[in-house]
Write a protein that holds these residues in place. Sequence first.
Motif, PDB file in Angstrom:
ATOM      1  N   MET A  71       2.241   1.658  -3.464  1.00  0.00           N
ATOM      2  CA  MET A  71       1.205   2.158  -4.368  1.00  0.00           C
ATOM      3  C   MET A  71       0.956   3.647  -4.146  1.00  0.00           C
ATOM      4  SD  MET A  71      -1.557  -0.956  -4.779  1.00  0.00           S
ATOM      5  CE  MET A  71      -1.949  -1.140  -3.049  1.00  0.00           C
ATOM      6  N   ARG A  72       0.938   4.086  -2.904  1.00  0.00           N
ATOM      7  CA  ARG A  72       0.756   5.513  -2.609  1.00  0.00           C
ATOM      8  C   ARG A  72       1.897   6.336  -3.188  1.00  0.00           C
ATOM      9  NH1 ARG A  72      -1.251   5.049   3.626  1.00  0.00           N
ATOM     10  NH2 ARG A  72      -3.443   4.686   3.147  1.00  0.00           N
ATOM     11  N   GLY A  73       3.116   5.825  -3.023  1.00  0.00           N
ATOM     12  CA  GLY A  73       4.281   6.519  -3.570  1.00  0.00           C
ATOM     13  C   GLY A  73       4.208   6.637  -5.083  1.00  0.00           C
ATOM     14  N   ALA A  88      -5.099   5.938  -9.802  1.00  0.00           N
ATOM     15  CA  ALA A  88      -5.129   5.051  -8.640  1.00  0.00           C
ATOM     16  C   ALA A  88      -5.752   3.712  -9.014  1.00  0.00           C
ATOM     17  CB  ALA A  88      -5.898   5.696  -7.491  1.00  0.00           C
ATOM     18  N   LYS A  93      -6.620  11.658 -10.769  1.00  0.00           N
ATOM     19  CA  LYS A  93      -5.953  10.936  -9.681  1.00  0.00           C
ATOM     20  C   LYS A  93      -6.664   9.615  -9.396  1.00  0.00           C
ATOM     21  CE  LYS A  93      -3.890  11.742  -5.177  1.00  0.00           C
ATOM     22  NZ  LYS A  93      -3.655  12.736  -4.112  1.00  0.00           N
ATOM     23  N   ILE A 147       0.839  -1.206   0.000  1.00  0.00           N
ATOM     24  CA  ILE A 147       0.000   0.000   0.000  1.00  0.00           C
ATOM     25  C   ILE A 147       0.871   1.251   0.000  1.00  0.00           C
ATOM     26  CG2 ILE A 147      -1.671   1.345   1.353  1.00  0.00           C
ATOM     27  CD1 ILE A 147      -2.874  -1.414   2.177  1.00  0.00           C
ATOM     28  N   GLN A 148       1.954   1.237   0.779  1.00  0.00           N
ATOM     29  CA  GLN A 148       2.886   2.369   0.794  1.00  0.00           C
ATOM     30  C   GLN A 148       3.522   2.567  -0.574  1.00  0.00           C
ATOM     31  OE1 GLN A 148       2.015   4.303   3.479  1.00  0.00           O
ATOM     32  NE2 GLN A 148       4.033   5.058   3.011  1.00  0.00           N
ATOM     33  N   LEU A 185       1.481   6.644  -6.907  1.00  0.00           N
ATOM     34  CA  LEU A 185       0.429   7.607  -7.234  1.00  0.00           C
ATOM     35  C   LEU A 185       0.931   9.037  -7.070  1.00  0.00           C
ATOM     36  CD1 LEU A 185      -2.448   8.165  -8.124  1.00  0.00           C
ATOM     37  CD2 LEU A 185      -3.157   7.944  -5.726  1.00  0.00           C
ATOM     38  N   GLU A 186       1.613   9.310  -5.986  1.00  0.00           N
ATOM     39  CA  GLU A 186       2.155  10.652  -5.770  1.00  0.00           C
ATOM     40  C   GLU A 186       3.141  11.020  -6.871  1.00  0.00           C
ATOM     41  OE1 GLU A 186       3.798  11.076  -1.851  1.00  0.00           O
ATOM     42  OE2 GLU A 186       1.964  10.345  -0.909  1.00  0.00           O
ATOM     43  N   TYR A 190       7.732  -1.067  -7.290  1.00  0.00           N
ATOM     44  CA  TYR A 190       7.559   0.330  -7.685  1.00  0.00           C
ATOM     45  C   TYR A 190       7.630   0.493  -9.199  1.00  0.00           C
ATOM     46  CZ  TYR A 190       8.436   5.320  -8.127  1.00  0.00           C
ATOM     47  OH  TYR A 190       8.361   6.631  -8.494  1.00  0.00           O
TER      48      TYR A 190
END
Length: 70
Positions: A12-14, A37, A33, A9-10, A16-17, A51
């Motif tokens: 994936m968030r990275g 996502a 966004k 999850i971390q 997306l950012e 990543y």
Amino acid sequence: MPQFDPQLIQVMRGVLEDIMTRVPTEQSTQAVKAYLAECILKAAAQGHTNYDALMAAAADQLHVIFSLFS
């Protein structure tokens, strides 16, 4: 919906950012966004968990976003 571990999850968030920094400001909306996502989530559900693979999956969709706003 598959279950993702906190580490993924971390990542994936990275992704997306980071991918959102490639979207021009005038096209950077919540809808864009959410679309990216969703692309990232689908790629992760298909087993792409690092990543680079997730970033590639999202980057492959940038042309779709750019064509919608051109």
